[in-house]
Design an enzyme around this catalytic site. Structure first.
Site, PDB file in Angstrom:
ATOM      1  N   CYS A 230       0.959  -1.366  -0.004  1.00  0.00           N
ATOM      2  CA  CYS A 230       0.037   0.004   0.014  1.00  0.00           C
ATOM      3  C   CYS A 230       0.823   1.388   0.044  1.00  0.00           C
ATOM      4  O   CYS A 230       0.227   2.265  -0.232  1.00  0.00           O
ATOM      5  CB  CYS A 230      -1.057  -0.176   1.095  1.00  0.00           C
ATOM      6  SG  CYS A 230      -2.013  -1.393   1.343  1.00  0.00           S
TER       7      CYS A 230
ATOM      8  N   ASN B 112     -10.255  -0.284   1.003  1.00  0.00           N
ATOM      9  CA  ASN B 112      -8.771  -0.194   0.930  1.00  0.00           C
ATOM     10  C   ASN B 112      -8.026  -0.682  -0.428  1.00  0.00           C
ATOM     11  O   ASN B 112      -8.453  -2.032  -0.706  1.00  0.00           O
ATOM     12  CB  ASN B 112      -8.146  -1.346   2.060  1.00  0.00           C
ATOM     13  CG  ASN B 112      -6.530  -1.119   1.978  1.00  0.00           C
ATOM     14  OD1 ASN B 112      -6.016  -0.602   0.885  1.00  0.00           O
ATOM     15  ND2 ASN B 112      -5.913  -1.718   3.088  1.00  0.00           N
TER      16      ASN B 112
ATOM     17  N   HIS C 298      -3.388   6.800   3.667  1.00  0.00           N
ATOM     18  CA  HIS C 298      -3.692   5.501   3.033  1.00  0.00           C
ATOM     19  C   HIS C 298      -4.985   5.220   3.586  1.00  0.00           C
ATOM     20  O   HIS C 298      -5.428   5.262   4.960  1.00  0.00           O
ATOM     21  CB  HIS C 298      -2.759   4.545   3.444  1.00  0.00           C
ATOM     22  CG  HIS C 298      -3.166   3.057   2.948  1.00  0.00           C
ATOM     23  ND1 HIS C 298      -3.841   2.888   1.875  1.00  0.00           N
ATOM     24  CD2 HIS C 298      -3.115   1.844   3.854  1.00  0.00           C
ATOM     25  CE1 HIS C 298      -4.155   1.501   1.976  1.00  0.00           C
ATOM     26  NE2 HIS C 298      -3.745   1.018   2.965  1.00  0.00           N
TER      27      HIS C 298
HETATM   28  O1  UT7 Z   1      -3.459  -1.627   3.934  1.00  0.00           O
HETATM   29  C1  UT7 Z   1      -3.104  -2.376   5.168  1.00  0.00           C
HETATM   30  C2  UT7 Z   1      -4.039  -3.533   5.277  1.00  0.00           C
HETATM   31  N1  UT7 Z   1      -4.589  -3.821   6.530  1.00  0.00           N
HETATM   32  C3  UT7 Z   1      -5.390  -3.071   7.286  1.00  0.00           C
HETATM   33  O2  UT7 Z   1      -5.178  -1.717   7.114  1.00  0.00           O
HETATM   34  C4  UT7 Z   1      -5.796  -3.746   8.700  1.00  0.00           C
HETATM   35  C5  UT7 Z   1      -5.609  -3.212   9.730  1.00  0.00           C
HETATM   36  N2  UT7 Z   1      -6.423  -3.662  10.665  1.00  0.00           N
HETATM   37  C6  UT7 Z   1      -7.841  -3.250  10.933  1.00  0.00           C
HETATM   38  O3  UT7 Z   1      -8.388  -2.439  10.027  1.00  0.00           O
HETATM   39  C7  UT7 Z   1      -8.698  -3.916  11.953  1.00  0.00           C
HETATM   40  O4  UT7 Z   1      -7.700  -4.725  12.636  1.00  0.00           O
HETATM   41  C8  UT7 Z   1      -9.783  -4.748  11.162  1.00  0.00           C
HETATM   42  C9  UT7 Z   1     -10.629  -3.894  10.701  1.00  0.00           C
HETATM   43  C10 UT7 Z   1      -9.204  -5.824  10.309  1.00  0.00           C
HETATM   44  C11 UT7 Z   1     -10.397  -5.704  12.468  1.00  0.00           C
HETATM   45  O5  UT7 Z   1     -11.151  -4.673  13.273  1.00  0.00           O
HETATM   46  P1  UT7 Z   1     -10.863  -4.950  15.060  1.00  0.00           P
HETATM   47  O6  UT7 Z   1     -11.517  -4.051  15.813  1.00  0.00           O
HETATM   48  O7  UT7 Z   1      -9.237  -5.007  15.106  1.00  0.00           O
HETATM   49  O8  UT7 Z   1     -11.628  -6.347  14.960  1.00  0.00           O
HETATM   50  P2  UT7 Z   1     -10.876  -7.752  15.676  1.00  0.00           P
HETATM   51  O9  UT7 Z   1     -10.104  -8.452  14.663  1.00  0.00           O
HETATM   52  O10 UT7 Z   1     -10.482  -7.504  17.031  1.00  0.00           O
HETATM   53  O11 UT7 Z   1     -12.186  -8.563  15.740  1.00  0.00           O
HETATM   54  C12 UT7 Z   1     -13.334  -8.177  16.639  1.00  0.00           C
HETATM   55  C13 UT7 Z   1     -14.188  -9.287  16.423  1.00  0.00           C
HETATM   56  C14 UT7 Z   1     -13.965 -10.766  16.466  1.00  0.00           C
HETATM   57  O12 UT7 Z   1     -15.000 -11.419  17.026  1.00  0.00           O
HETATM   58  P3  UT7 Z   1     -14.736 -11.958  18.591  1.00  0.00           P
HETATM   59  O13 UT7 Z   1     -13.603 -12.792  18.480  1.00  0.00           O
HETATM   60  O14 UT7 Z   1     -14.427 -10.964  19.437  1.00  0.00           O
HETATM   61  O15 UT7 Z   1     -15.940 -12.681  19.068  1.00  0.00           O
HETATM   62  C15 UT7 Z   1     -13.834 -11.141  15.089  1.00  0.00           C
HETATM   63  O16 UT7 Z   1     -14.092 -12.539  15.028  1.00  0.00           O
HETATM   64  O17 UT7 Z   1     -15.041  -8.860  15.174  1.00  0.00           O
HETATM   65  C16 UT7 Z   1     -15.052 -10.202  14.600  1.00  0.00           C
HETATM   66  N3  UT7 Z   1     -14.900  -9.858  13.215  1.00  0.00           N
HETATM   67  C17 UT7 Z   1     -16.161  -9.657  12.395  1.00  0.00           C
HETATM   68  N4  UT7 Z   1     -17.503  -9.501  12.717  1.00  0.00           N
HETATM   69  C18 UT7 Z   1     -18.258  -9.296  11.862  1.00  0.00           C
HETATM   70  C19 UT7 Z   1     -13.969  -9.863  12.457  1.00  0.00           C
HETATM   71  N5  UT7 Z   1     -14.388  -9.441  10.884  1.00  0.00           N
HETATM   72  C20 UT7 Z   1     -15.728  -9.119  11.036  1.00  0.00           C
HETATM   73  C21 UT7 Z   1     -16.616  -8.989  10.212  1.00  0.00           C
HETATM   74  N6  UT7 Z   1     -17.963  -8.834  10.603  1.00  0.00           N
HETATM   75  N7  UT7 Z   1     -16.255  -8.714   8.883  1.00  0.00           N
END
Ligand code: UT7
Length: 331
Positions: A118, A288, A258
């Site tokens: 990115c 993204n 970004h």
């Molecule tokens: O260009 C570089 C590319 N990458 C990035 O920029 C990604 C950077 N990271 C992020 O943007 C965030 O970490 C995410 C958006 C990917 C995830 O957000 P988060 O607030 O860090 O969520 P998490 O991974 O801690 O997950 C929280 C909960 C989990 O459930 P439990 O374990 O708490 O029951 C996940 O399983 O949210 C769940 N979850 C979802 N729920 C509904 C993860 N993805 C989803 C989804 N819909 N799409």
């Protein structure tokens, strides 16, 4: 070559290209166990664009390149160099830049791809501008393009809701000193390679029935770790770039980060200490788009009148690798 004085380098034309197909959060609700509410509150994304089966990175790149050339008033045969920043080339080789060169008919242009995920567009702009600054080349085309929808695991809700496809391009040309790019900051930390990657398809794990069955040709990401890294890297790079350009934060007119996650952008904004109205955000429409994200936002910021002649703009990005990059531009 003996360098007596470096020239300034400016962006003289921008172009963008977006696939027609729109995939909304509501559509995703029918594909994986997610909700519009979760995606919107956790990322800020509402919809993204998805390439058609017969479109690829080079087809998007070509359209964006043609628009950038037209806006710059440059003919393809004037181009000296084409750099395509992408992690999703049409194929491992030849480079997507060569396909763009052929598509444009830019006979005298050298062409190569650059892979910095990115951060790719800012990396490629830094590389391209060296050639213009030294006087070796007059016109360099830099394209940021990715079609990550082709490499997403559409059953993995933690990644498939995040990405979209796009291309955007910029023509670089000589400018008076003090105009155009004022500074570049580039960095990498390869110890972060396991946090965001597509494990197979290269020389380490060439394609096989096993790698396909194990879905190793799709994006694997540890979102939380990437999130933390992104905030620190983008904020520090932006501040360093401003300092190198001899500017204070309050002199900044527009920050273009970004476009990965609205919460990341908000944390970066607070760390830098810049007002919300000085931060450009369009990720709700596109998600993204990886290497296309920063030039796509830059292109829309110019189109929408957020950037005018003399505006002081900072671009900042991070990506897989890890890589990070920022630059300061006097428009
Ligand atoms: O260009 C570089 C590319 N990458 C990035 O920029 C990604 C950077 N990271 C992020 O943007 C965030 O970490 C995410 C958006 C990917 C995830 O957000 P988060 O607030 O860090 O969520 P998490 O991974 O801690 O997950 C929280 C909960 C989990 O459930 P439990 O374990 O708490 O029951 C996940 O399983 O949210 C769940 N979850 C979802 N729920 C509904 C993860 N993805 C989803 C989804 N819909 N799409």
């Amino acid at each position: 070559m003996i360098l007596e004085k470096l020239r300034g380098v400016r962006v003289s034309g921008l172009g963008k290209s977006l696939p027609q197909k729109v995939l909304t959060n509501k559509d995703l609700e029918n594909m994986v166990n997610t909700s519009d509410q979760w995606i919107t509150t956790r990322t800020g994304i509402k919809e993204r664009r998805i390439t058609a089966i017969d479109e690829s990175s080079s087809t998007l790149a070509l359209r964006a390149a043609r628009e950038a050339l037209q806006k710059a008033g440059i003919k393809p045969e004037h181009l000296d160099l084409i750099i395509v920043a992408t992690t999703t080339p049409d194929m491992l080789f030849p480079s997507t830049a060569c396909l763009v060169q052929a598509g444009l008919g830019a006979q005298k242009a050298a062409a190569f791809d650059l892979e910095a995920a990115c951060s790719g567009f800012i990396y490629a702009s830094a590389v391209g501008s060296q050639f213009v600054a030294t006087g070796m080349f007059e016109y360099v085309l830099v394209v940021g393009v990715d079609t990550l929808s082709k490499f997403v695991d559409w059953e993995d809700r933690s990644t498939c809701v995040l990405f979209g496809d796009a291309a955007a391009a910029a023509v670089l040309e000589p400018a008076p000193c003090g105009q155009g790019f004022l500074s570049f900051v580039l960095g990498a930390d390869g110890s972060g390679c396991d946090y965001l990657k597509m494990p197979a398809g290269g020389s380490l794990l060439p394609p096989s029935h096993e790698t396909v069955a194990a879905k190793l040709h799709t994006i694997k990401m540890k979102g939380n770790e990437v999130f933390r890294f992104a905030v620190k890297a983008m904020a520090e790079a932006a501040l360093e770039s401003l300092t190198c350009a001899g500017l204070r934060v309050d002199e900044l007119d527009l920050l273009i980060p970004h476009q990965a996650n609205y919460r990341i952008i908000e944390s970066v904004r607070k760390r830098i200490g810049v007002l919300s109205e000085k931060v450009f955000v369009n990720l709700e429409k596109y998600g993204n788009t990886s290497a296309a994200s920063v030039p796509l936002a830059l292109s829309e910021a110019v189109e929408e009148g957020y950037i005018r002649e003399g505006s002081k703009v900072v671009l900042t990005a991070f990506g897989a690798g890890f890589t990070w990059a920022a630059c300061t531009i006097r428009w």
